[in-house]
Structure formats: C-alpha cells, structure tokens
Write an enzyme that holds these catalytic residues in place. Structure first.
Site, short mmCIF file in Angstrom:
data_model
loop_
_atom_site.label_atom_id
_atom_site.label_comp_id
_atom_site.label_asym_id
_atom_site.label_seq_id
_atom_site.Cartn_x
_atom_site.Cartn_y
_atom_site.Cartn_z
N ASP A 50 23.88 117.25 92.50
CA ASP A 50 23.73 116.20 91.49
C ASP A 50 25.03 115.41 91.36
O ASP A 50 25.78 115.27 92.33
CB ASP A 50 23.32 116.83 90.16
CG ASP A 50 22.34 115.96 89.37
OD1 ASP A 50 22.76 114.90 88.89
OD2 ASP A 50 21.17 116.35 89.25
N HIS A 82 24.41 112.81 84.49
CA HIS A 82 23.11 113.34 84.91
C HIS A 82 23.19 114.82 85.27
O HIS A 82 22.39 115.64 84.79
CB HIS A 82 22.60 112.52 86.10
CG HIS A 82 21.19 112.82 86.49
ND1 HIS A 82 20.85 113.85 87.33
CD2 HIS A 82 20.01 112.21 86.17
CE1 HIS A 82 19.54 113.87 87.52
NE2 HIS A 82 19.01 112.89 86.82
N ASN A 167 10.02 109.15 89.98
CA ASN A 167 9.81 108.50 88.69
C ASN A 167 9.01 107.21 88.81
O ASN A 167 9.30 106.38 89.69
CB ASN A 167 11.14 108.20 88.03
CG ASN A 167 11.90 109.46 87.65
OD1 ASN A 167 11.31 110.53 87.48
ND2 ASN A 167 13.21 109.36 87.55
N SER A 230 13.43 114.40 86.92
CA SER A 230 14.68 115.17 87.05
C SER A 230 14.70 116.30 86.04
O SER A 230 15.01 117.46 86.36
CB SER A 230 15.89 114.25 86.81
OG SER A 230 16.10 113.37 87.88
#
Length: 322
Positions: A50, A82, A167, A230
């Site tokens: 990440d 994130h 997404n 996520s």
C-alpha cells in the site's frame, strides 16, 4: 452441513457488553466481539502492499519493519494515509479507538510507489518475511497478467492473497490483481449488507463481500476515502488472519474453503457476481469444524486457468450453498 462449536456463556456476555457500546457499525455487523473470543489473529503476519504506514497509537506494537518499492530513500511514513487506514482496519490495537479485525496480528508494510513490477517485488518480499496473508487494496484499472509471478510465488508458499475487486466510478469490471487466479476478490456492501453498485464493481471473479461503505477510523485528519473495496478487502484480510491463527495447520486453500462454506449467502442463491460466496462471517468461520480436504472448486480457483474454469463452471457453483 457445517458443525458449529458453541460459544461459551462468557463469550456471549462479552459480545453483548461490547456491542452495547457505541462503535463502528461493521464491528457489530460482523459480530467481531464474539469472534475475538475465539481468535485475535495472534502469530499471523499480514503483508500490506500500500502507501506505507504512519505512526498511530492504535498501531503501536503492530507494525514490523517495512520496505519501499522502489526504494527512493524517502522518509518512513504514509503521506497519503491509505495504507495507515488499511493497517488500522486489519490490526488496530484499539488503544486510541480503532480495534481492527485481527487486533493481535502483525503488519508487514510494503510502501508501493511504482507499478506492477514493483508490486510483484513487494509481494515476494512480504512472503519472504513470513506473511501468511497479503492484502492488495489496489488495482491496475484494467486486466493484466503482470502480477502473476508474485501471485504464483505467494500461492506456492501457502499465502492467502486478498484484493479489492474495484471501485465504481473508476473501474468497470473486476480489475487486476483481483481478477487473477487464486486471489480472493472482495466487493463492498453497506451497513444493511446490501451490495452497492455506486461503490463497488461486480463480476464472476468476486469471492466475498464485506463492509466497505462509511468505514471510518479514529485516526485524526483521516485522508483516505471512507468507502470502497479497499476497506472491504482489508476487513477480509483481517478475517483470514483470525482463521489462520485459530487453525494454523490449514493450508491457504483450506482457509479459502472455510471462508466460503461459512459465508452468509446473499443475493442469488449460491455464488453470484455481486457477493461472491456471500458476506464474510468471522464467527461462523472460526466456529465451524474445518474440512481438511481440498474441494475441486478451490483447485479450480487456484489453478493457472482458474478464472476460465470458474467461468465455465459458474452455473454449477451457483448451486452450491454454504
């Protein structure tokens, strides 16, 4: 028919007491206080590919030394936020407010600033550092085989790989690496357990659904979006850590089967493109007697042509109920 080990009275009372306190809805939806009576993820390392992990009181003692891919010599941390949010969802200790799904698991942070080739190196590094779960809350925006070397490496080393399905608004279908063989692709549902097509993509590659709408943490000035696959993927990675801690002798394929047999079937009966095998159910996964065999459908999922095999057998799989 799955066999459930009954929770003790003390466990049920602890769950009821904790649930009565105000907390994130997803903790109650997944009945995590009851799950924590069975496992907290101790002894399991989760590779987090990440944006890095910043210092946070809820992550004290949870984060192992990390690495950068590529290594550009930048200071440690997470300028984007994130990765820190994903780490909190997976293994937050609850010291300051956010208790993750597996509050005794460890995070191996691989800060990714490059492309798929760097992601491959990051996954291989996490596997070599002892990760038993790898979380990929990222996507390429399309379909590619560039991740396959790392995914094969993880599979060969008995590591469960979990990825965000994609997404809505950014992706039109399940994207790589979530669409690749052997990866658990996770879609997002809201607090009512309903698939949200304004948040998540769907597709035959979806393995499981998990809460992914309005998933906030206690981190001050949180920068990461609060809705998306996520977050859903991070939650499933935490559940995998719980199962791998409770049943350390299960292979990665058997862990996948344990999750599928115990998932809460939603949408069309059996596996479907929105929920996969269903909403992840930590308590059921930790309570059901494991099946130490390896079902044919798991072999298909993990084979080199897994996506094609699953596509061809989709009607058969839809008839299978947990």
């Amino acid at each position: 028919m799955r066999k459930l080990a009954p929770l003790t009275l003390a466990a049920l009372l602890a769950w009821a007491t904790t649930a009565a306190a105000a907390g994130p809805y997803w903790v109650d939806e997944l009945r995590l206080p009851a799950a924590w009576q069975l496992s907290e993820g101790a002894g399991v390392r989760v590779g987090l590919i990440d944006t890095g992990v910043a210092a946070d009181p809820d992550l004290d003692g949870a984060v192992r030394p990390g690495a950068d891919f590529p290594d550009l010599g930048a200071p440690a941390g997470d300028a984007i936020g994130h990765g820190t949010t994903m780490a909190l969802l997976i293994a937050g200790r609850g010291t300051a407010g956010t208790r993750g799904v597996a509050p005794k698991a460890e995070i191996l942070p691989a800060r990714l600033t490059g492309g798929p080739a760097d992601a491959v190196a990051a996954v291989r590094w996490a596997v070599d550092q002892g990760a038993k779960v790898v979380n990929l809350s990222l996507g390429s925006g399309g379909r590619t085989t560039e991740y396959d070397d790392a995914l094969t490496y993880a599979r060969d080393h008995d590591v469960v790989v979990v990825a965000a399905a994609g997404n809505a608004g950014e992706d039109r279908e399940v994207t790589s690496p979530a669409d690749r063989p052997g990866v658990l692709a996770v879609s997002a549902v809201d607090r009512a357990g309903k698939f949200r097509d304004d948040v998540s993509v769907s597709g035959p590659e979806v393995s499981f659904a998990a809460p992914g709408v309005d998933i906030s943490t206690s981190r001050p000035g949180e920068k990461a979006p609060t809705s998306g696959t996520s977050q859903a993927a991070a939650i499933v990675s935490g559940v995998v850590a719980l199962v791998r801690s409770r049943y350390p002798d299960l292979t990665a394929a058997q862990v996948t089967d344990q999750l599928a047999r115990t998932a809460k079937d939603l949408g069309a009966p059996g596996r479907d493109a929105e929920y996969g095998y269903g909403l992840i159910d930590p308590v059921a996964a930790l309570s059901a007697e494991p099946d130490t065999g390896t079902p044919w459908w798991v072999i298909a999922l993990w084979s080199a042509g897994g996506v094609l095999v699953l596509g061809a057998g989709f009607v058969l799989l839809k008839r299978r109920r947990p």
